[in-house]
Motif scaffolding. Structure first.
Motif, PDB file in Angstrom:
ATOM      1  N   THR A  21      -3.196   0.356  -3.732  1.00 12.94           N
ATOM      2  CA  THR A  21      -2.901  -0.979  -3.230  1.00 12.94           C
ATOM      3  C   THR A  21      -2.425  -1.850  -4.387  1.00 12.94           C
ATOM      4  N   TYR A  22      -1.279  -2.502  -4.199  1.00 12.09           N
ATOM      5  CA  TYR A  22      -0.714  -3.384  -5.217  1.00 12.09           C
ATOM      6  C   TYR A  22      -0.790  -4.829  -4.722  1.00 12.09           C
ATOM      7  N   GLN A  23      -1.501  -5.666  -5.467  1.00 10.38           N
ATOM      8  CA  GLN A  23      -1.513  -7.104  -5.220  1.00 10.38           C
ATOM      9  C   GLN A  23      -0.499  -7.731  -6.173  1.00 10.38           C
ATOM     10  N   LEU A  70      -3.203  -3.245  -9.657  1.00  7.51           N
ATOM     11  CA  LEU A  70      -3.234  -1.941  -8.989  1.00  7.51           C
ATOM     12  C   LEU A  70      -4.683  -1.569  -8.704  1.00  7.51           C
ATOM     13  N   GLU A  71      -4.993  -1.361  -7.436  1.00  8.95           N
ATOM     14  CA  GLU A  71      -6.336  -0.979  -7.011  1.00  8.95           C
ATOM     15  C   GLU A  71      -6.291   0.434  -6.434  1.00  8.95           C
ATOM     16  N   LYS A  78       0.848  -1.184   0.000  1.00 11.30           N
ATOM     17  CA  LYS A  78       0.000   0.000   0.000  1.00 11.30           C
ATOM     18  C   LYS A  78       0.881   1.230   0.000  1.00 11.30           C
ATOM     19  N   ARG A  79       0.634   2.103  -0.981  1.00 14.19           N
ATOM     20  CA  ARG A  79       1.482   3.289  -1.135  1.00 14.19           C
ATOM     21  C   ARG A  79       0.714   4.349  -1.902  1.00 14.19           C
ATOM     22  N   ASP A  80       0.755   5.595  -1.383  1.00 14.60           N
ATOM     23  CA  ASP A  80       0.134   6.740  -2.056  1.00 14.60           C
ATOM     24  C   ASP A  80      -1.335   6.481  -2.399  1.00 14.60           C
TER      25      ASP A  80
END
Length: 217
Positions: free
Chosen positions: A45-47, A75-76, A40-42
């Motif tokens: 959320t990256y799976q 990328l969510e 999780k960044r900026d």
């Protein structure tokens, strides 16, 4: 070449190396990911799913074995459409070639190193071209240099040694200025000013007339 000079690399693998690319894709398609993670960044959320393999030949003509890391990322993030916040998903795939030891640099670290190239692109080359005039016109500024007569009696351009020197001086100045802004400047660390804003402050302070000094009586 990089190993001969002692460099380790992380390079984006694309279809300009078709044999290596296709071998890696076929190999990874047959097995489950070696690792998964969530980042999780900026407000994003990256799976992430990661595959990692060693021992693939670099090319047919250069069969030195290399390591390939693949990252499938979802990328969510939320986006606003017509005043309403909606969830948005995009899929991305990345592959990198490296010779770094997987025991020391696992796939998750290779992924971070691979994505960090955008920092170099944005904070390095983009700044150089936009704010330091490091463009094609600059690099070819010495193409209209004087000519001299060679041993055969023909006229030829004089050696272009000056451009390399000027380029090196420019890059050293850029590196020192960037280091000053990032590591020392309170304007950048405390007030979150950009490098351009810090440069403007420095220019303004240099441009001011020096204070008058009264001679002693």
């Amino acid at each position: 070449m990089t190993q001969k000079i002692g460099w380790d690399v992380v390079i984006s693998l694309k279809q300009n190396l078709p044999e290596l690319y296709q071998s890696a894709v076929r190999l990874f398609a047959r097995r489950s990911p070696d690792d998964t993670l969530t980042e999780k960044r900026d407000h994003k959320t990256y799976q992430v799913q990661l595959w990692d393999t060693e021992g693939l030949p670099f090319t047919v003509n250069n069969p030195e074995v290399v390591r390939v890391v693949r990252s499938e990322e979802v990328l969510e993030r939320n986006r606003y459409r017509q005043g309403k916040r909606t969830a948005h998903r995009t899929d991305h795939e990345w592959l990198w070639v490296t010779q770094l030891d997987p025991q020391v640099f696992p796939a998750a670290i290779i992924r971070k190193l691979g994505h960090s190239r955008w920092k170099h692109e944005n904070n390095g080359w983009m700044d150089l071209t936009q704010y330091w005039a490091f463009k094609h016109g600059f690099l070819h500024a010495c193409q209209h240099r004087p000519k001299q007569v060679n041993a055969s009696g023909d006229r030829e351009l004089v050696p272009n040694r000056g451009l390399a020197a000027v380029t090196l001086i420019l890059l050293i100045a850029f590196a020192l200025s960037s280091a000053f802004v990032i590591r020392h400047s309170k304007l950048a660390r405390r007030d979150h000013c950009t490098a351009v804003a810090v440069a403007a402050q420095l220019h303004a302070s240099i441009s001011k007339a020096p204070p008058s000094i009264r001679a002693p009586d």
